[in-house]
Design a protein around this motif. Sequence first.
Motif, PDB file in Angstrom:
ATOM      1  N   GLY A  84       0.915  -1.238  -0.045  1.00 16.07           N
ATOM      2  CA  GLY A  84      -0.103  -0.028  -0.044  1.00 16.07           C
ATOM      3  C   GLY A  84       0.889   1.150   0.010  1.00 16.07           C
ATOM      4  N   SER A  85       0.459   2.414  -0.432  1.00 16.37           N
ATOM      5  CA  SER A  85       1.088   3.669  -0.399  1.00 16.37           C
ATOM      6  C   SER A  85       1.389   4.010   1.077  1.00 16.37           C
ATOM      7  CB  SER A  85       0.703   4.625  -1.358  1.00 16.37           C
ATOM      8  OG  SER A  85      -0.524   4.963  -1.293  1.00 16.37           O
ATOM      9  N   ASP A  86       0.549   3.640   1.904  1.00 20.41           N
ATOM     10  CA  ASP A  86       0.596   4.011   3.262  1.00 20.41           C
ATOM     11  C   ASP A  86       2.278   3.668   3.747  1.00 20.41           C
ATOM     12  OD1 ASP A  86      -1.657   5.464   3.534  1.00 20.41           O
ATOM     13  OD2 ASP A  86      -2.763   3.866   4.351  1.00 20.41           O
ATOM     14  N   GLU A  87       2.316   2.137   3.711  1.00 28.19           N
ATOM     15  CA  GLU A  87       3.634   2.004   3.810  1.00 28.19           C
ATOM     16  C   GLU A  87       4.956   2.619   3.073  1.00 28.19           C
ATOM     17  OE1 GLU A  87       5.291  -2.535   4.832  1.00 28.19           O
ATOM     18  OE2 GLU A  87       5.512  -1.874   2.893  1.00 28.19           O
ATOM     19  N   SER A 109      -4.974  18.006   4.201  1.00 28.17           N
ATOM     20  CA  SER A 109      -4.603  17.037   3.247  1.00 28.17           C
ATOM     21  C   SER A 109      -4.768  15.808   3.736  1.00 28.17           C
ATOM     22  CB  SER A 109      -3.104  17.434   3.107  1.00 28.17           C
ATOM     23  OG  SER A 109      -2.753  16.680   1.786  1.00 28.17           O
ATOM     24  N   TYR A 110      -3.938  14.537   3.332  1.00 29.43           N
ATOM     25  CA  TYR A 110      -4.199  13.384   3.794  1.00 29.43           C
ATOM     26  C   TYR A 110      -3.971  13.410   5.461  1.00 29.43           C
ATOM     27  CZ  TYR A 110      -3.726   8.155   3.828  1.00 29.43           C
ATOM     28  OH  TYR A 110      -4.113   6.748   4.125  1.00 29.43           O
ATOM     29  N   SER A 111      -4.750  12.728   6.261  1.00 30.48           N
ATOM     30  CA  SER A 111      -4.521  12.990   7.529  1.00 30.48           C
ATOM     31  C   SER A 111      -3.401  11.853   8.054  1.00 30.48           C
ATOM     32  CB  SER A 111      -5.685  12.981   8.392  1.00 30.48           C
ATOM     33  OG  SER A 111      -6.756  11.899   7.796  1.00 30.48           O
ATOM     34  N   VAL A 179       5.135  14.154  -3.689  1.00 30.41           N
ATOM     35  CA  VAL A 179       3.772  14.360  -4.257  1.00 30.41           C
ATOM     36  C   VAL A 179       3.088  12.860  -4.321  1.00 30.41           C
ATOM     37  CG1 VAL A 179       2.356  15.083  -6.394  1.00 30.41           C
ATOM     38  CG2 VAL A 179       4.994  16.253  -5.682  1.00 30.41           C
ATOM     39  N   ASP A 180       1.963  12.964  -3.537  1.00 27.05           N
ATOM     40  CA  ASP A 180       1.110  11.524  -3.262  1.00 27.05           C
ATOM     41  C   ASP A 180       0.083  11.726  -4.497  1.00 27.05           C
ATOM     42  OD1 ASP A 180      -0.707   9.927  -2.351  1.00 27.05           O
ATOM     43  OD2 ASP A 180      -0.567  10.542  -0.256  1.00 27.05           O
ATOM     44  N   GLU A 181       0.221  10.630  -5.342  1.00 22.59           N
ATOM     45  CA  GLU A 181      -0.833  10.797  -6.391  1.00 22.59           C
ATOM     46  C   GLU A 181      -1.763   9.675  -6.334  1.00 22.59           C
ATOM     47  OE1 GLU A 181       1.286  10.992 -10.177  1.00 22.59           O
ATOM     48  OE2 GLU A 181       1.821  13.147  -9.886  1.00 22.59           O
ATOM     49  N   ALA A 182      -2.040   9.391  -5.090  1.00 21.35           N
ATOM     50  CA  ALA A 182      -3.023   8.095  -5.085  1.00 21.35           C
ATOM     51  C   ALA A 182      -4.600   8.669  -5.962  1.00 21.35           C
ATOM     52  CB  ALA A 182      -3.665   8.294  -3.378  1.00 21.35           C
ATOM     53  N   TYR A 183      -4.705   9.633  -5.975  1.00 22.71           N
ATOM     54  CA  TYR A 183      -6.116   9.798  -7.010  1.00 22.71           C
ATOM     55  C   TYR A 183      -5.797  10.486  -8.481  1.00 22.71           C
ATOM     56  CZ  TYR A 183      -8.030   9.114  -2.369  1.00 22.71           C
ATOM     57  OH  TYR A 183      -8.314   8.685  -1.082  1.00 22.71           O
ATOM     58  N   VAL A 184      -4.529  10.294  -8.900  1.00 19.93           N
ATOM     59  CA  VAL A 184      -4.287  11.228 -10.017  1.00 19.93           C
ATOM     60  C   VAL A 184      -4.883  10.575 -11.303  1.00 19.93           C
ATOM     61  CG1 VAL A 184      -2.048   9.902 -10.774  1.00 19.93           C
ATOM     62  CG2 VAL A 184      -2.354  12.320 -11.164  1.00 19.93           C
ATOM     63  N   GLY A 205       2.116   6.408  -5.384  1.00 16.11           N
ATOM     64  CA  GLY A 205       1.064   5.687  -6.436  1.00 16.11           C
ATOM     65  C   GLY A 205       0.443   4.524  -5.674  1.00 16.11           C
ATOM     66  N   THR A 206      -0.715   4.390  -6.092  1.00 16.63           N
ATOM     67  CA  THR A 206      -1.186   3.207  -5.363  1.00 16.63           C
ATOM     68  C   THR A 206      -2.072   2.500  -6.424  1.00 16.63           C
ATOM     69  OG1 THR A 206      -2.705   2.498  -3.627  1.00 16.63           O
ATOM     70  CG2 THR A 206      -3.233   4.645  -4.618  1.00 16.63           C
ATOM     71  N   LEU A 207      -2.349   0.985  -6.258  1.00 21.53           N
ATOM     72  CA  LEU A 207      -3.118   0.141  -7.129  1.00 21.53           C
ATOM     73  C   LEU A 207      -4.717   0.282  -6.355  1.00 21.53           C
ATOM     74  CD1 LEU A 207      -0.272  -0.495  -8.387  1.00 21.53           C
ATOM     75  CD2 LEU A 207      -1.300  -2.791  -8.852  1.00 21.53           C
ATOM     76  N   SER A 208      -4.839   0.852  -5.133  1.00 19.57           N
ATOM     77  CA  SER A 208      -5.955   0.913  -4.283  1.00 19.57           C
ATOM     78  C   SER A 208      -7.131   1.552  -5.033  1.00 19.57           C
ATOM     79  CB  SER A 208      -5.827   1.566  -2.903  1.00 19.57           C
ATOM     80  OG  SER A 208      -4.925   0.995  -2.301  1.00 19.57           O
ATOM     81  N   LYS A 209      -6.962   2.697  -5.837  1.00 12.80           N
ATOM     82  CA  LYS A 209      -8.267   3.178  -6.272  1.00 12.80           C
ATOM     83  C   LYS A 209      -8.346   3.054  -7.884  1.00 12.80           C
ATOM     84  CE  LYS A 209      -7.332   5.374  -2.450  1.00 12.80           C
ATOM     85  NZ  LYS A 209      -8.257   5.188  -1.203  1.00 12.80           N
ATOM     86  N   LEU A 216      -5.423  -5.437  -1.886  1.00  6.84           N
ATOM     87  CA  LEU A 216      -4.343  -6.175  -2.204  1.00  6.84           C
ATOM     88  C   LEU A 216      -3.089  -5.563  -1.627  1.00  6.84           C
ATOM     89  CD1 LEU A 216      -3.496  -8.385  -4.408  1.00  6.84           C
ATOM     90  CD2 LEU A 216      -2.618  -6.350  -5.568  1.00  6.84           C
ATOM     91  N   ARG A 217      -3.267  -4.269  -1.242  1.00  3.24           N
ATOM     92  CA  ARG A 217      -2.336  -3.514  -0.636  1.00  3.24           C
ATOM     93  C   ARG A 217      -1.127  -3.575  -1.467  1.00  3.24           C
ATOM     94  NH1 ARG A 217      -4.063  -0.583   0.918  1.00  3.24           N
ATOM     95  NH2 ARG A 217      -2.648   0.136   2.492  1.00  3.24           N
ATOM     96  N   LEU A 218      -0.952  -2.615  -2.495  1.00  2.00           N
ATOM     97  CA  LEU A 218       0.214  -2.498  -3.323  1.00  2.00           C
ATOM     98  C   LEU A 218       0.237  -0.922  -3.610  1.00  2.00           C
ATOM     99  CD1 LEU A 218       1.935  -2.597  -5.798  1.00  2.00           C
ATOM    100  CD2 LEU A 218       2.129  -4.575  -4.574  1.00  2.00           C
TER     101      LEU A 218
HETATM  102  N1  PMP Z   1      -2.770   8.695  -0.016  1.00  2.00           N
HETATM  103  C1  PMP Z   1      -3.835   9.423   0.048  1.00  2.00           C
HETATM  104  C2  PMP Z   1      -4.030  10.989  -0.248  1.00  2.00           C
HETATM  105  C3  PMP Z   1      -4.941   8.588   0.401  1.00  2.00           C
HETATM  106  O1  PMP Z   1      -6.251   9.029   0.384  1.00  2.00           O
HETATM  107  C4  PMP Z   1      -4.800   7.070   0.527  1.00  2.00           C
HETATM  108  C5  PMP Z   1      -6.095   6.276   0.785  1.00  2.00           C
HETATM  109  N2  PMP Z   1      -6.573   6.493   1.945  1.00  2.00           N
HETATM  110  C6  PMP Z   1      -3.739   6.683   0.545  1.00  2.00           C
HETATM  111  C7  PMP Z   1      -2.599   7.387   0.115  1.00  2.00           C
HETATM  112  C8  PMP Z   1      -3.155   5.227   0.889  1.00  2.00           C
HETATM  113  O2  PMP Z   1      -3.562   4.180   0.069  1.00  2.00           O
HETATM  114  P1  PMP Z   1      -3.080   2.721   0.096  1.00  2.00           P
HETATM  115  O3  PMP Z   1      -2.362   2.766   1.304  1.00  2.00           O
HETATM  116  O4  PMP Z   1      -4.162   2.051  -0.062  1.00  2.00           O
HETATM  117  O5  PMP Z   1      -2.087   2.673  -1.183  1.00  2.00           O
END
Ligand code: PMP
Length: 350
Positions: A84-87, A109-111, A179-184, A205-209, A216-218
């Motif tokens: 996950g991009s959190d990690e 921003s992202y809390s 630059v966190d592009e989770a939603y780009v 970036g993330t595969l979550s969205k 999957l947490r990637l």
């Molecule tokens: N960055 C932002 C701005 C998010 O909203 C999220 C999802 N809550 C994440 C990162 C983390 O996403 P993930 O760990 O699922 O990749």
Amino acid sequence: MSQLWSPAVRALTPYVPGEQPRERLVKLNTNENPYPPSPAVAQVLRDIDTEQLRRYPDPDSRALRETLAETHGVAPEQVFVGNGSDEVLAFAFQAFFCQPRPLLMPAISYSFYPVYCKLYDIAYRTVALDDRWEIALDAFDGDNGGVVFANPNAPTGHGHPRAEIARLLSRIQDSVVLVDEAYVDFGGESAVPLVADHPNLLVTGTLSKSRSLAGLRLGYAIGSRELIEGLERVKNSFNSYPVDMLASAVAIAALNDREHFKRCCQQVMDTREETRRSLVELGFEVLPSQTNFLFTRHPQFAGETLFAGLRERGILVRHFNRDGLSDFLRISIGTDEEMRELITALEAMI
Ligand code: PMP
């Protein structure tokens, strides 16, 4: 509270993620994709050679990093992968932001960002959004131990064009800009092409969205070799990448199905614009969004009232009780049918 915990852990208020309800609700609270992942994912899982699972995964996650590199037009050595991009963000905060000067981030921003700062004892300073609820990039000055923001931003939804990120990078060169592009992928403009000329730029970036793989947490980061090496230094466990064999195979299959990806993103964006029109007709103010959610408020109804009314009607959205955000709801884009249910419920309440 245990006295055995370190002071940072004792003082920590953990990030509270959106509820994952057991009952059947229309779930529009955690920005998941309403559509299933690529059919190639199911195929990979059916075909998996379970005999291989007795082995450890490739410590370099080479195949996955190559696929991500190809997807983004960079070299595999410029790609870092994690659970996950959190990690990945956690590694980045540890690798780059434990500095004498404070980390700069937008006040909204992202809390997770302030949570990481507290956990890793990182000094930080917040920069207010401008009066359109956009990140005031010009107010990020050079006196910092790093900069982090989501682009497009969450929970507000606005995305800055690449040229504006380039302008920021022309001013900030001696600290890491993350630059966190989770939603780009829902209409934003990626900063990845700037990585070639800016060794201090890290893009996550993330595969979550957009790839429908939150379970999957990637997640991944793209940057100069120098930054990727910094991340590799802090990742733990046998000096190997933390991604397991199954996640890796699934991610590669999803990344290679570009048609499915494009179709899903377009569908989400079309539904978003349709939903925006319906909300505006109901008197809502809706902030511009380049994401898979809308940030919206109604001049006559408190956010909390709307949140509770929707919850009673079986619809879960996100309400933040902080930072002057309590008027707003953040509504993830679901299927057309789910959004019709949302609008019908709001019509009944307004
Ligand atoms: N960055 C932002 C701005 C998010 O909203 C999220 C999802 N809550 C994440 C990162 C983390 O996403 P993930 O760990 O699922 O990749």
